[in-house]
Design a protein around this motif. Structure first.
Motif, PDB file in Angstrom:
ATOM      1  N   PHE A 102       5.331   3.119   9.718  1.00  0.00           N
ATOM      2  CA  PHE A 102       4.609   2.999  10.977  1.00  0.00           C
ATOM      3  C   PHE A 102       3.805   1.712  10.916  1.00  0.00           C
ATOM      4  CE2 PHE A 102       5.553   7.422  10.849  1.00  0.00           C
ATOM      5  CZ  PHE A 102       5.570   7.872  12.158  1.00  0.00           C
ATOM      6  N   ASP A 150       6.289   4.050  15.122  1.00  0.00           N
ATOM      7  CA  ASP A 150       7.361   4.274  14.145  1.00  0.00           C
ATOM      8  C   ASP A 150       8.332   3.093  14.169  1.00  0.00           C
ATOM      9  OD1 ASP A 150       9.089   5.434  12.333  1.00  0.00           O
ATOM     10  OD2 ASP A 150       9.545   7.181  13.574  1.00  0.00           O
ATOM     11  N   PHE A 180       1.702  10.939  12.162  1.00  0.00           N
ATOM     12  CA  PHE A 180       2.829  10.249  11.532  1.00  0.00           C
ATOM     13  C   PHE A 180       4.000  11.202  11.292  1.00  0.00           C
ATOM     14  CE2 PHE A 180      -0.947   7.904   9.726  1.00  0.00           C
ATOM     15  CZ  PHE A 180      -0.870   6.859  10.612  1.00  0.00           C
ATOM     16  N   VAL A 226       5.391   8.684   4.186  1.00  0.00           N
ATOM     17  CA  VAL A 226       5.114   7.687   5.225  1.00  0.00           C
ATOM     18  C   VAL A 226       4.309   6.526   4.654  1.00  0.00           C
ATOM     19  CG1 VAL A 226       3.657   7.302   7.277  1.00  0.00           C
ATOM     20  CG2 VAL A 226       5.226   9.231   7.221  1.00  0.00           C
ATOM     21  N   ALA A 255       1.928   3.747   6.467  1.00  0.00           N
ATOM     22  CA  ALA A 255       1.303   3.330   7.723  1.00  0.00           C
ATOM     23  C   ALA A 255       0.610   2.001   7.466  1.00  0.00           C
ATOM     24  CB  ALA A 255       0.304   4.371   8.206  1.00  0.00           C
TER      25      ALA A 255
END
Length: 169
Positions: free
Chosen positions: A109, A114, A147, A156, A158
């Motif tokens: 992200f 995304d 997320f 993930v 970010a």
């Protein structure tokens, strides 16, 4: 539009269709000066500090990133617990190391959006100098809802850019 005059003679009860074309005119208006003090800007990174205070994940502030002196963004993930950097056809990919031999790339992200990598490197999406903060969640159980939560089973990354989300104090 510029004013227009048309002469027309009609007899009693006569009906006519008339087409009138108006010409546009540029109007000069007085200038307006707007002055206000510049707002104080606080970089929020979409709730970065709130998530960091909860203790799930690995977090890098701009200062921590500068201390590491990474050449490319993927260099930052070499020491993050629960993830590993692999080269897939020469392209560096960050994958979860919690799944044994299975290769499971982390979702990426950037500024809250995304960004599916589709085989390209994270290093091609963002420059180190543009990064303001990073969050890394190495498994679905720790991924915050914004997320994808548990749907992001591999984890993930970010990334918050320095010119991304800002708000007034």
């Amino acid at each position: 539009f510029a004013p227009a005059k048309i002469s027309l003679d009609l007899t009693t009860g006569e009906v006519r269709d008339i087409r009138v074309l108006l010409s546009p005119v540029a109007m000069m208006m007085d200038s307006v000066a707007v002055t206000a003090p510049a707002p104080e800007i606080e970089v929020s990174y979409g709730g970065f500090e709130t998530r960091r205070s909860r203790g799930f994940g690995t977090f890098f502030t701009r200062e921590q990133i500068e201390k590491r002196k990474p050449r490319v963004p993927s260099d930052l993930f070499r020491t993050v617990s629960g993830v590993k950097l692999i080269r897939d056809g020469g392209t560096p990919t960050i994958v979860s190391s919690r799944l044994g031999t299975m290769t499971c790339p982390l979702r990426v992200f950037i500024d809250g959006s995304d960004y599916p990598l589709y085989g390209q490197s994270l290093d091609a999406l963002v420059q180190v100098g543009d990064i303001g903060a990073i969050e890394v969640y190495s498994g679905g159980a720790t991924v915050p809802p914004q997320f994808g939560g548990r749907e992001s089973t591999c984890g993930v990354i970010a990334i918050w850019t320095r010119h991304g989300q800002q708000r007034k104090k």
